[in-house]
Design an enzyme around this catalytic site. Structure first.
Site, short mmCIF file in Angstrom:
data_model
loop_
_atom_site.label_atom_id
_atom_site.label_comp_id
_atom_site.label_asym_id
_atom_site.label_seq_id
_atom_site.Cartn_x
_atom_site.Cartn_y
_atom_site.Cartn_z
N ASP A 134 0.86 -1.03 0.04
CA ASP A 134 0.04 0.07 0.00
C ASP A 134 0.66 1.25 0.16
OD1 ASP A 134 -1.35 2.10 0.59
OD2 ASP A 134 -2.68 1.20 2.47
N VAL A 135 1.05 1.79 -1.11
CA VAL A 135 2.16 3.02 -1.36
C VAL A 135 1.73 4.33 -0.38
CG1 VAL A 135 3.20 2.04 -3.40
CG2 VAL A 135 1.28 3.78 -3.66
N ASN A 194 2.76 5.59 -10.02
CA ASN A 194 1.69 5.46 -10.86
C ASN A 194 0.27 5.59 -9.91
OD1 ASN A 194 0.03 4.58 -13.26
ND2 ASN A 194 -0.21 3.02 -12.23
N TYR A 225 -9.35 14.67 -5.95
CA TYR A 225 -8.45 14.28 -7.21
C TYR A 225 -7.57 15.56 -7.76
CZ TYR A 225 -7.07 11.53 -11.47
OH TYR A 225 -6.28 11.05 -12.19
N LYS A 233 -3.68 16.11 -7.76
CA LYS A 233 -2.65 16.17 -8.98
C LYS A 233 -2.14 17.70 -9.16
CE LYS A 233 -3.61 11.91 -10.51
NZ LYS A 233 -2.63 11.13 -10.37
#
Ligand code: NAD
Length: 267
Positions: free
Chosen positions: A65-66, A92, A165, A169
């Site tokens: 789980d990054v 990613n 989101y 980003k």
């Protein structure tokens, strides 16, 4: 035939599906050894590993789980153990948890920021530490290491109903550029890819039916929805030494979405 990523060793996060899986496969075809990270879909990751091995390269699937620092470290330990080190990080992994602004729960805000922004910070931090500890081998590459963060056209295009989101980003853009500025002098190349609309699970609802596809196509001057291979080919180039002088850049791979196509006739 010389392959673009011959002898390179890569960690690709979120690689059991979609863009990450496409990049991992393309890296294998280009000669790289790949740590194929997955969160919960082990079967998907093993399929990617199988394809990379069939292409004649090495690969290993690793659960992590990054958004968790210890899990990020696990990916680089696997690269060390199986391939003797790491040269490339493709950060990613990402999710969407969409809601109208006043309906967006703190949990959904945090989950997206934790993975899409903090997860990229954690993996990039671990990569820089590993590159430094390994030291530079000019016979391997003119760069000490390469980091590619996965951004989105929504690092620049506001997106109602998706503020978590878009905020993540936008943060990825600032993270990428600030980090690139900090470590370029050590010959670490940091860049980002900003996809437009690519057919994957993350946006399946938007492209699955004809009406959704038509709405999407209005936003894409080039007249087709993107495929994972479009991003994978760009990633191979950006991770290869062919792009050695490219530092701190966001490569938009979007069929022209950033050209604001509605202004072609209006405005
Ligand atoms: P996807 O849903 O197929 O891929 C996301 C991957 O992230 C999955 O493999 C998932 O298992 C993994 N993941 C989720 N939580 C994780 C965690 N905690 N730790 C590790 N991995 C985790 O969708 P995709 O379109 O391939 O998305 C990949 C990246 O591309 C994301 O960062 C996304 O924001 C970005 N992107 C996609 C598009 C698009 O149109 N598809 C456009 C712009 C940007």
């Amino acid at each position: 035939m010389v392959k673009d990523l011959e002898n390179a060793r890569a960690v690709v996060t979120g690689a059991s599906s979609g863009i990450g899986a496409g990049i991992a496969r393309a890296f294998g075809e280009a000669g790289a050894s790949v740590v194929v990270n997955y969160h919960s879909d082990q079967d998907g990751a093993e399929e990617v590993v199988k394809d990379i091995r069939s292409a004649g390269a090495e690969a290993v699937a690793v659960q992590a789980d990054v958004s968790q620092p210890d899990d990020c470290a696990k990916l680089f330990e696997a690269a060390e153990k199986h391939f003797g080190g790491v040269d490339i990080l493709i950060s990613n992994a990402g999710i969407q948890q969409d809601a109208a602004f006043t309906e967006l729960s703190l949990k959904d805000w945090q989950q997206v920021i934790d993975l899409n922004l903090t997860g990229q910070f954690l993996c990039a931090q671990e990569a820089v530490r590993r590159f430094r500890a390994q030291g530079h081998d000019p016979d391997r590459s003119p760069a000490l290491g390469k980091i590619i963060l996965m951004s989105s056209v929504h690092q620049a295009i506001p997106w109602a109903g998706h503020v978590n989101y878009a905020s993540a980003k936008g943060g990825v853009k600032a993270l990428m550029e600030s980090l690139a500025q900090e470590v370029a002098c050590e010959k670490i190349r940091v860049n980002a890819i900003a996809p437009g609309a690519i057919k994957t699970d993350i946006n399946r609802e938007a492209w699955e039916d004809k009406e959704g596809r038509e709405e999407m196509l209005k936003l894409i001057p080039y007249g087709r929805i993107g495929e994972t291979e479009d991003i994978a080919r760009a990633a191979v180039w950006l991770a290869s030494d062919a792009s050695d002088y490219v530092i701190g850049t966001t490569l938009f791979v979007d069929g022209g979405m950033m050209l604001y196509p509605s202004f072609r006739e209006g405005g």
